[in-house]
Scaffold this active site. Structure first.
Site, PDB file in Angstrom:
ATOM      1  N   SER A 175     -53.101 -28.852  32.843  1.00  0.00           N
ATOM      2  CA  SER A 175     -52.932 -29.303  34.229  1.00  0.00           C
ATOM      3  C   SER A 175     -51.620 -28.862  34.856  1.00  0.00           C
ATOM      4  O   SER A 175     -51.443 -28.993  36.072  1.00  0.00           O
ATOM      5  CB  SER A 175     -53.038 -30.829  34.287  1.00  0.00           C
ATOM      6  OG  SER A 175     -54.342 -31.244  33.921  1.00  0.00           O
ATOM      7  N   GLU A 193       0.785  -1.230   0.000  1.00  0.00           N
ATOM      8  CA  GLU A 193       0.000   0.000   0.000  1.00  0.00           C
ATOM      9  C   GLU A 193       0.822   1.288   0.000  1.00  0.00           C
ATOM     10  O   GLU A 193       0.375   2.297  -0.513  1.00  0.00           O
ATOM     11  CB  GLU A 193      -0.933  -0.002   1.228  1.00  0.00           C
ATOM     12  CG  GLU A 193      -2.051  -1.014   1.151  1.00  0.00           C
ATOM     13  CD  GLU A 193      -3.042  -0.719   0.042  1.00  0.00           C
ATOM     14  OE1 GLU A 193      -3.550   0.416  -0.035  1.00  0.00           O
ATOM     15  OE2 GLU A 193      -3.289  -1.624  -0.772  1.00  0.00           O
TER      16      GLU A 193
END
Length: 770
Positions: free
Chosen positions: A477, A98
Site C-alpha cells: 500500500s 637505519e
C-alpha cells in the site's frame, strides 16, 4: 769480457718502474672494468627526476557533513606530511636506527657495504644489506626489492644519482613518507595513527623509537604481535640515538621504561555509516575508476550526518528488538558445561576491559540461578553480576512455558544492560533475542535531497547487501499515493466517491481468479478517496487504477522518480512490483516540496589531494506534479498519520504525513513519511521473502522505527507547518484538514448515485460464492 752485474740502486729503480707500470695498468684495467660495469649496470636505469615531484599512492578520505572522517580507502594507507611537521626526535630515531652516516655519505656507505659483505660471506647467504636511507628510497621508488648483488649495484648507482639531484632533507622526506611500517601503514603519519592513534607530531621519544625499529622487519618487530621483539628493537634504537649524541642517558633510560599504550585504530569504514560509506565508494569507483579512488588521495565531502546516522541505528535496533519480543522465544544461544563457565567469563572480562559495559548495550550473559518464586534470573557478564527482573522476562513466558523451561543455569543468553544495580558491579538486565528480520532506513533533507542517514540492514558486519538501495521489494500500500496522485491530476478530488465492494477478475490466460480484498476482509460501500487512502482500502485503489489507467499511473510514477519496471496489471494498484526504498523516498519528497521532486544527493563536493575542486554536486529539484496536486496528497497523507493506518506516528507531535505498506502475505512492512524538514522511509522483512509473523504490518513493524528516528533528529527543532500553495484551499472536515486544488471543492468523480447502496448489496451478494 765478463758481464757486469747491475748496481743495487739501478735494480731498485728498474723494479720501481715496473711496479709503477703494472700499477698504472691495473688501475687502468680497473677503471676500464669499472666503466664497463657501470655502463652495463646503468643501462635502462629509471630516471630520478620524478622524485622531485613526489606523488605517491595516498588515502582517499570520506567526510561527514560536519567534516569528520567516516571512510578511508586506499591500496597503501599513506598520509603524506611535510618534513617540517615531523619532530626532530622522530627524524633522529630513524636516522640512528637505519643510517647513522646519512648526512655524511653520498648515497652509499661503503663501510656498511663491506661489513654486510663479510657478514654474508660468513653466513653463506644474504643476511644483511647495509643499505643507506637513500638506497632504501631508491629501492622503494625505482627498483624491485629482491636481494641480489645485481640489484644492489644498480641501487648504488641510482643512490649516487639521487644524492646529487636531491638535498638530504628531500631524501629524508621521501623516506619517512614512503617506507612501509607494518599493519598496512606506509609512512610515519599513518604508522603513528595505526599503532598509537596519534599524529606524528604527538609522538613521544619512546613511540618514535618504536616506529623507527620497524622498517627492517615490520612483522617481526610489530608491538601488536611480537611485543618482546618490539621492545628489544625499540631499546636498540634508543641506544643508537644515545651513541649518536641525539639524546642523553637519562632520556634513553626514561624512554626504555616508558610503557607504550598501543591503540590499534578502529576501522572508520565500520564506525559511523558503513552502508552509506560503501554506497558512496561504489558510486565513485563506477565514475572515476579504482585507480583514482584508491591511489589519488581524494577528499570526498558527503551529506551524511553522524548524529542522524546514530539515531537511525538506534531506531532500527529498538524496532527490531521490539519485533523479536513479539515472536516466540527461541531459547538460549548455547549451554555451557559447568567447567567452562569461568573460562567463558574470563574471556568476556578481558573484552570488557577494552569496551566497558554501558546502559543500552546488547551482550551475552551466563545464567547462574533461576528463582521461580520471584520470577527472576541471576546472570553474570564478565566480572559483573546482574538480575533480570520478572517484567523483563514476561514476554518470553507469554505462551505458557514455565520459567525453568525458558532459562536454566549455565545457559548463555542475550541480554541488554538497563542500568547499574544497587551493589558495585551489579547491573539490571532485560532478556533479549536476536531478530530474524532485516530492516532498512533511508532519510534525506527535503530542501536539497542530501541523504542524512542510511541503514542497509541489521548489521553491516553480517551482511553488506544494502537493502535501502540494492533491494527491490513489494511496497504494498505504500505505492497507493502514486495511484492517487495520478487520479488528482485527472479530475478526481479527495471528496470523489467510489464503491468499496467486492471485485473478481478472471485471468483466463493463466487459469486463475483474482479477488482483491481489504486488509480487514470487510467492505464499506460508498467511500470518498480521502477515507480510502487514510484507511488504505485496497478495493478503492484497484477501482481508481482502472478508472485512471495504466499510462497515466506510469507517467506519474516516472515523474515522481520511480525507475523500476512497472507491469501493466491490476495488482500494480496494490504495490505488487519490486521497488527500492530509496525510490519511494524520492517519490514522497515531491508532496511536501509542493510538486518538486528532490533527488537524493550523497556528496557535496570532491577535491583532489591538493584541495583543488574536481566536482561539485548541485541539488536536483525537478517539477514533477502541480503544487495543487502535491498539497492534496500531502494533506491526505497527514490524515493517514492522524487517523489512519499510520496513527502510531501521531506521537511525533508535529505535522507529519506518510503511508504504511504491507504485502498480502506479510513478507514486507513499510512506512514512508515526511515532515516539513525530512522525508524518511523504513522497510522491515526477511531476505528469504517469507512471512514475518502473524499480525506484522507496516504500521506495527516499520512505523515505530520511523517514529523513533524522527523524534531523535527533530528534538529541539521548532515545529513547522507544511506550506500551502496559492492554487489550493484547506477545508476543515471535522477532525481533519483536507487540501483541495483551487476550484475543485465539492466537485469530482462519483460512482455513487441514488442506487449506490443497492448496487453495493447486489454485487456483494453476487460474489458470496467466491
Amino acid at each position: 769480457m765478463a758481464r757486469r752485474k747491475p748496481e743495487p740502486a739501478g735494480l731498485i729503480r728498474r723494479l720501481f718502474k715496473i711496479a709503477v707500470y703494472l700499477t698504472v695498468v691495473v688501475i687502468a684495467a680497473g677503471l676500464a672494468a669499472a666503466a664497463a660495469a657501470y655502463y652495463y649496470f646503468a643501462q635502462d636505469l629509471p630516471p630520478t627526476d620524478a622524485l622531485k615531484n613526489y606523488r605517491p599512492k595516498t588515502v582517499t578520505f570520506f567526510y561527514s557533513d560536519d567534516g569528520r572522517v567516516i571512510g578511508e580507502f586506499s591500496q597503501e594507507r599513506r598520509i603524506v606530511v611535510p618534513l617540517a611537521k615531523i619532530p626532530e626526535h622522530v627524524k633522529q630515531a630513524f636516522i640512528s636506527a637505519e643510517d647513522s652516516n646519512f648526512y655524511q655519505h653520498q648515497g652509499v656507505d661503503f663501510f656498511s657495504i663491506v661489513r654486510a659483505f663479510i657478514k654474508n660471506l660468513e653466513a653463506g647467504r644474504i643476511v644483511q644489506g647495509g643499505s643507506t636511507i637513500t638506497q632504501q628510497v631508491t629501492r622503494s621508488f625505482l627498483l624491485s626489492p629482491e636481494k641480489t648483488y645485481t640489484r644492489k649495484i644498480r641501487e648504488a648507482i641510482l643512490a649516487f644519482r639521487i644524492d646529487r639531484n636531491l638535498t638530504k632533507d628531500e631524501i629524508l622526506y621521501l623516506y619517512l613518507n614512503q617506507t612501509y611500517l607494518g599493519h598496512g601503514a606506509y609512512g610515519v603519519e599513518s604508522a603513528a595513527q595505526v599503532y598509537f592513534d596519534k599524529h606524528v607530531n604527538q609522538l613521544t621519544l619512546a613511540e618514535a623509537a618504536q616506529l623507527a625499529g620497524l622498517p627492517q622487519a615490520p612483522t617481526r618487530f610489530s608491538p601488536f604481535t611480537n611485543p618482546e621483539e618490539a621492545r628489544r628493537r625499540k631499546n636498540y634504537t634508543l641506544h643508537r640515538m644515545l651513541e649518536e649524541g641525539y639524546i642523553s642517558r637519562e632520556q634513553a633510560e626514561a624512554a626504555k621504561e616508558e610503557k607504550l599504550h598501543l591503540e590499534e585504530r578502529p576501522n572508520v569504514n565500520l564506525s559511523h555509516a558503513a552502508y552509506f560509506t560503501e554506497h558512496v565508494r561504489r558510486l565513485l569507483e563506477e565514475k572515476y575508476g579504482p585507480e583514482r579512488l584508491y591511489n589519488d588521495g581524494l577528499k570526498v565531502y558527503t551529506t551524511v550526518n553522524i548524529e542522524s546516522q546514530i539515531a537511525a541505528e538506534k531506531a532500527v535496533a529498538k524496532g527490531l528488538q521490539e519485533f523479536a519480543k513479539r515472536r516466540e522465544y527461541a531459547g538460549p544461544i548455547m549451554k555451557l558445561p559447568p567447567d567452562k563457565v569461568e573460562e567463558f567469563l574470563k574471556k568476556q572480562e578481558a573484552a570488557l576491559a577494552e569496551e566497558p559495559l554501558t546502559a543500552g548495550r546488547l551482550i551475552e550473559a551466563v545464567a547462574t540461578a533461576v528463582d521461580v518464586k520471584t520470577g527472576t534470573v541471576r546472570v553474570r557478564v564478565g566480572r559483573h553480576s546482574g538480575l533480570i527482573p520478572k517484567k523483563e522476562l514476561q514476554w518470553a513466558l507469554t505462551r505458557g512455558s514455565p520459567l525453568p523451561k525458558i532459562v536454566a543455569p549455565n545457559d548463555v543468553i542475550l541480554v541488554q544492560a538497563l542500568a547499574p544495580g544497587q551493589e558495585p558491579g551489579a547491573w539490571l538486565f532485560s532478556l533479549e533475542q536476536k531478530p530474524q528480520v532485516q530492516a532498512a532506513l533511508f532519510s534525506q533533507d527535503l530542501k536539497d535531497g542530501a541523504v542524512k542517514a542510511m541503514i542497509g540492514g541489521r548489521d553491516f558486519k553480517e551482511s553488506q547487501f544494502n537493502r535501502a538501495v540494492q533491494s527491490r521489494r513489494l511496497p504494498g500500500s505504500a505505492f497507493k499515493p502514486i495511484i492517487y496522485t495520478a487520479a488528482m491530476d485527472n479530475g478526481f478530488t479527495p471528496g470523489s466517491v467510489l464503491i468499496d465492494s467486492p471485485l473478481v477478475y478472471d485471468d483466463f490466460a493463466h487459469g486463475r481468479r483474482w479477488k482483491p480484498t481489504n486488509f480487514d476482509q470487510k467492505f464499506y460501500g460508498p467511500t470518498d478517496l480521502y477515507t480510502g487512502l487514510t484507511n488504505s482500502r485496497n478495493i478503492l485503489a484497484v477501482k481508481l487504477y482502472i478508472r485512471v489507467g495504466y499510462q497515466a499511473v506510469l507517467k506519474t510514477a516516472r515523474a515522481l522518480g520511480i525507475t523500476s519496471p512497472l507491469p501493466d496489471n491490476l495488482s500494480l494498484a496494490l504495490g505488487a512490483q519490486g521497488l527500492a526504498l530509496s525510490e519511494l523516498v524520492t517519490a514522497y519528497s515531491t508532496f511536501p516540496n509542493l510538486g518538486e521532486r528532490v533527488d537524493p544527493m550523497f556528496m557535496y563536493r570532491i577535491e583532489d589531494r591538493d584541495g583543488q575542486l574536481i566536482e561539485e554536486i548541485k541539488p536536483s529539484r525537478v517539477r514533477a506534479i502541480s503544487s495543487g496536486t502535491a498539497c492534496v496528497i500531502t494533506y491526505m497523507l497527514m490524515g493517514v498519520v492522524s487517523q489512519g493506518t499510520g496513527v502510531r506516528v501521531r506521537a511525533l507531535g508535529r505535522p507529519c504525513g506518510g503511508k504504511t505498506g504491507t504485502t498480502t502475505n506479510g513478507e514486507d512492512a513499510w512506512f514512508v513519511g515526511f515532515t516539513p524538514e525530512f522525508v524518511t522511509g523504513v522497510w522491515v522483512g526477511l531476505d528469504e521473502m517469507k512471512r514475518m509473523g502473524f499480525g506484522e504490518s507496516g504500521g506495527r513493524a516499520a512505523a515505530p522505527i520511523f517514529l523513533y528516528y524522527m523524534e531523535s533528529i527533530l528534538k529541539g527543532r521548532p515545529i513547522r507547518d507544511f506550506p500551502v500553495p496559492p492554487d489550493a484551499t484547506i477545508v476543515n472536515n471535522g477532525s481533519a484538514q483536507i487540501c483541495y486544488k483551487e476550484g475543485t471543492v465539492g466537485t469530482g468523480y462519483s460512482e455513487a448515485g441514488t442506487t449506490a447502496g443497492e448496487d453495493f448489496l447486489k454485487s456483494d451478494l453476487e460474489d458470496k460464492e467466491f
